[in-house]
Design a protein around this motif. Structure first.
Motif, PDB file in Angstrom:
ATOM      1  N   ALA A  20       0.819  -1.207   0.000  1.00  0.00           N
ATOM      2  CA  ALA A  20       0.000   0.000   0.000  1.00  0.00           C
ATOM      3  C   ALA A  20       0.856   1.262   0.000  1.00  0.00           C
ATOM      4  N   GLU A  21       1.970   1.225   0.725  1.00  0.00           N
ATOM      5  CA  GLU A  21       2.887   2.366   0.763  1.00  0.00           C
ATOM      6  C   GLU A  21       4.020   2.146  -0.232  1.00  0.00           C
ATOM      7  N   PRO A  22       4.529   3.219  -0.835  1.00  0.00           N
ATOM      8  CA  PRO A  22       5.657   3.069  -1.765  1.00  0.00           C
ATOM      9  C   PRO A  22       6.839   2.398  -1.085  1.00  0.00           C
ATOM     10  N   VAL A  23       7.533   1.554  -1.833  1.00  0.00           N
ATOM     11  CA  VAL A  23       8.646   0.792  -1.272  1.00  0.00           C
ATOM     12  C   VAL A  23       9.938   1.117  -2.010  1.00  0.00           C
ATOM     13  N   SER A  24      11.037   0.839  -1.338  1.00  0.00           N
ATOM     14  CA  SER A  24      12.352   1.120  -1.900  1.00  0.00           C
ATOM     15  C   SER A  24      12.624   0.240  -3.119  1.00  0.00           C
ATOM     16  N   PRO A  25      13.352   0.766  -4.104  1.00  0.00           N
ATOM     17  CA  PRO A  25      13.748  -0.072  -5.249  1.00  0.00           C
ATOM     18  C   PRO A  25      14.855  -1.058  -4.917  1.00  0.00           C
ATOM     19  N   GLU A  26      15.496  -0.913  -3.758  1.00  0.00           N
ATOM     20  CA  GLU A  26      16.573  -1.819  -3.376  1.00  0.00           C
ATOM     21  C   GLU A  26      16.037  -3.237  -3.199  1.00  0.00           C
ATOM     22  N   ALA A  46      11.315  -4.136   5.279  1.00  0.00           N
ATOM     23  CA  ALA A  46      10.649  -3.060   6.021  1.00  0.00           C
ATOM     24  C   ALA A  46       9.383  -3.562   6.696  1.00  0.00           C
ATOM     25  N   ALA A  47       8.599  -4.366   5.969  1.00  0.00           N
ATOM     26  CA  ALA A  47       7.378  -4.924   6.553  1.00  0.00           C
ATOM     27  C   ALA A  47       7.705  -5.863   7.705  1.00  0.00           C
ATOM     28  N   MET A  48       8.753  -6.660   7.553  1.00  0.00           N
ATOM     29  CA  MET A  48       9.167  -7.572   8.615  1.00  0.00           C
ATOM     30  C   MET A  48       9.602  -6.809   9.857  1.00  0.00           C
ATOM     31  N   ARG A  49      10.295  -5.689   9.667  1.00  0.00           N
ATOM     32  CA  ARG A  49      10.775  -4.928  10.809  1.00  0.00           C
ATOM     33  C   ARG A  49       9.608  -4.377  11.623  1.00  0.00           C
ATOM     34  N   ARG A  50       8.553  -3.920  10.933  1.00  0.00           N
ATOM     35  CA  ARG A  50       7.371  -3.429  11.649  1.00  0.00           C
ATOM     36  C   ARG A  50       6.752  -4.553  12.481  1.00  0.00           C
ATOM     37  N   ASP A  51       6.664  -5.743  11.908  1.00  0.00           N
ATOM     38  CA  ASP A  51       6.109  -6.881  12.648  1.00  0.00           C
ATOM     39  C   ASP A  51       7.012  -7.271  13.814  1.00  0.00           C
ATOM     40  N   PHE A  52       8.314  -7.214  13.603  1.00  0.00           N
ATOM     41  CA  PHE A  52       9.268  -7.556  14.659  1.00  0.00           C
ATOM     42  C   PHE A  52       9.092  -6.644  15.866  1.00  0.00           C
ATOM     43  N   ASP A  53       8.993  -5.353  15.609  1.00  0.00           N
ATOM     44  CA  ASP A  53       8.877  -4.386  16.692  1.00  0.00           C
ATOM     45  C   ASP A  53       7.551  -4.514  17.440  1.00  0.00           C
ATOM     46  N   ALA A  54       6.528  -5.053  16.761  1.00  0.00           N
ATOM     47  CA  ALA A  54       5.197  -5.156  17.368  1.00  0.00           C
ATOM     48  C   ALA A  54       4.935  -6.506  18.025  1.00  0.00           C
ATOM     49  N   ALA A  71       8.070 -24.731   0.452  1.00  0.00           N
ATOM     50  CA  ALA A  71       9.406 -25.148   0.883  1.00  0.00           C
ATOM     51  C   ALA A  71      10.520 -24.473   0.095  1.00  0.00           C
ATOM     52  N   HIS A  72      10.201 -23.422  -0.657  1.00  0.00           N
ATOM     53  CA  HIS A  72      11.203 -22.799  -1.524  1.00  0.00           C
ATOM     54  C   HIS A  72      11.554 -21.404  -1.016  1.00  0.00           C
ATOM     55  N   PRO A  73      12.764 -21.192  -0.473  1.00  0.00           N
ATOM     56  CA  PRO A  73      13.164 -19.856  -0.026  1.00  0.00           C
ATOM     57  C   PRO A  73      13.202 -18.884  -1.193  1.00  0.00           C
ATOM     58  N   CYS A  74      12.794 -17.649  -0.931  1.00  0.00           N
ATOM     59  CA  CYS A  74      12.674 -16.705  -2.041  1.00  0.00           C
ATOM     60  C   CYS A  74      13.360 -15.380  -1.734  1.00  0.00           C
ATOM     61  N   LYS A  75      13.544 -14.600  -2.785  1.00  0.00           N
ATOM     62  CA  LYS A  75      14.033 -13.228  -2.698  1.00  0.00           C
ATOM     63  C   LYS A  75      13.012 -12.308  -3.360  1.00  0.00           C
ATOM     64  N   GLY A  76      13.096 -11.015  -3.016  1.00  0.00           N
ATOM     65  CA  GLY A  76      12.141 -10.055  -3.549  1.00  0.00           C
ATOM     66  C   GLY A  76      12.812  -8.964  -4.360  1.00  0.00           C
ATOM     67  N   TRP A  77      12.160  -8.577  -5.451  1.00  0.00           N
ATOM     68  CA  TRP A  77      12.622  -7.479  -6.303  1.00  0.00           C
ATOM     69  C   TRP A  77      11.477  -6.486  -6.511  1.00  0.00           C
ATOM     70  N   THR A  78      11.724  -5.204  -6.291  1.00  0.00           N
ATOM     71  CA  THR A  78      10.720  -4.173  -6.531  1.00  0.00           C
ATOM     72  C   THR A  78      10.624  -3.921  -8.032  1.00  0.00           C
ATOM     73  N   VAL A  79       9.412  -4.085  -8.586  1.00  0.00           N
ATOM     74  CA  VAL A  79       9.204  -3.909 -10.027  1.00  0.00           C
ATOM     75  C   VAL A  79       8.305  -2.717 -10.331  1.00  0.00           C
ATOM     76  N   HIS A  80       7.859  -2.033  -9.291  1.00  0.00           N
ATOM     77  CA  HIS A  80       6.994  -0.857  -9.377  1.00  0.00           C
ATOM     78  C   HIS A  80       6.982  -0.283  -7.960  1.00  0.00           C
ATOM     79  N   PRO A  81       6.759   1.008  -7.782  1.00  0.00           N
ATOM     80  CA  PRO A  81       6.775   1.551  -6.421  1.00  0.00           C
ATOM     81  C   PRO A  81       5.851   0.857  -5.429  1.00  0.00           C
ATOM     82  N   HIS A  82       4.847   0.139  -5.925  1.00  0.00           N
ATOM     83  CA  HIS A  82       3.920  -0.555  -5.032  1.00  0.00           C
ATOM     84  C   HIS A  82       3.894  -2.065  -5.242  1.00  0.00           C
ATOM     85  N   LEU A  83       4.823  -2.597  -6.037  1.00  0.00           N
ATOM     86  CA  LEU A  83       4.764  -4.015  -6.386  1.00  0.00           C
ATOM     87  C   LEU A  83       6.138  -4.666  -6.234  1.00  0.00           C
ATOM     88  N   GLU A  84       6.141  -5.863  -5.637  1.00  0.00           N
ATOM     89  CA  GLU A  84       7.364  -6.616  -5.402  1.00  0.00           C
ATOM     90  C   GLU A  84       7.189  -8.037  -5.922  1.00  0.00           C
TER      91      GLU A  84
END
Length: 302
Positions: free
Chosen positions: A77-83, A90-98, A241-254
């Motif tokens: 929902a919020e724009p995400v980094s292209p990194e 970032a989403a995981m960190r919010r869950d971790f802190d909560a 059972a398949h570990p994955c990585k994420g790539w930002t392909v649009h400011p709101h899509l990974e």
């Protein structure tokens, strides 16, 4: 901020198809999926709607070939980094802190049965080692233990090995990961030493699962089950059972793409598609009560 406005799907689909073809752990399936996305784009299947709707449609197509639940186009929902990986992190960190660092509940039930809930994820070990060690040390004195993974949606395989280290008596081979772009396999072992005290490898141990338990949480349940160390109570898990990585392909899509596959040293297989099958099947809502009764009986018999 929402993303209800329309967008041009072509750049998103082109980049997602490229990433799948280059990185997906199964090369032949990767080509099939990439071709499917390009064909669906040419047919106009992705023309209407905004980022959220595009994520839904593309995810359905990504998973239509071999039902890999880790292969997704995720909407944020919020724009995400292209990194690479930044959106998920970032989403995981919010869950971790909560969630008190992923150990939101430690409870002592009648009969000395300890309950440790791990969730909503098994967070990266460099974040989670301290709270996990504290929680696992706290329950180490209990005569029996229930680990609640019913709401756990996955996370870090290193954290799986860390938790297992408190539940075993000696260093043990847990899993082997095979990667798309690496020769051989990468073995995962429990640790020879842990911070704090171990619960150990002999006292009664129960793991609660549900139809929402996913990914690394499934690995934790599966590894302990295959070793004969824990009794799994609840529902079959989701089956990823398949570990994955994420790539930002649009400011709101990974795009999240599996880059490896797990192989258990005992079963020589994994839980992909089938889920972890409980030893004591019951509704997830009844799993804690069922495990509590089993633990009390086991402790009484001992």
């Amino acid at each position: 901020m929402t993303t209800s406005t329309t967008l041009s799907p072509a750049p998103v689909i082109d980049e997602t198809a490229r990433l799948v073809a280059e990185h997906y752990v199964f090369p032949e399936t990767a080509d099939q999926v990439a071709d499917l996305l390009r064909r669906r784009l040419a047919e106009g299947a992705y023309d209407a709607g905004g980022a959220e709707e595009l994520a839904r449609l593309v995810t359905a197509d990504l998973q239509s070939v071999n039902a890999d639940r880790h292969l997704r186009l995720k909407h944020h929902a919020e724009p995400v980094s292209p990194e690479q990986g930044a959106a998920t992190l970032a989403a995981m960190r919010r869950d971790f802190d909560a969630s008190l660092g992923g150990a939101p509940r430690v409870q002592l039930l009648d009969g000395g049965v300890a309950v440790l809930e791990l969730g909503p994820m098994l967070f990266p070990l460099d974040w989670a080692a301290e709270p996990l060690a504290a929680a696992l040390t706290l329950v180490s004195r209990a005569p029996s233990l229930v680990i609640d993974l019913r709401g756990n949606r996955g996370g870090d395989p290193d954290s799986v090995a860390f938790v297992c280290s408190y539940l075993l008596d000696r260093r043990t081979h847990l899993n082997t990961m095979h990667w798309r772009h690496r020769e051989g396999g990468e073995q995962s072992w429990s640790l020879p030493h842990v911070p704090g005290a171990r619960f150990g490898g002999s006292k009664p141990l129960y793991v609660l699962t549900s139809g929402s338990t996913f990914s690394a949480a499934e690995e934790l349940a599966y590894d302990l089950q295959q070793l004969g160390r824990a009794t799994i109570v609840g529902e079959p898990t989701l089956g990823g059972a398949h570990p994955c990585k994420g790539w930002t392909v649009h400011p709101h899509l990974e795009a999240t793409i599996p880059v490896g596959r797990a192989v258990n040293p005992v079963s020589q297989a994994n839980w992909e598609g089938t889920g972890v099958q409980p030893d004591v099947p019951c509704a997830a809502t009844d799993a804690l009560e069922t495990a509590h009764a089993l633990a009390r009986a086991a402790t009484t018999e001992a």
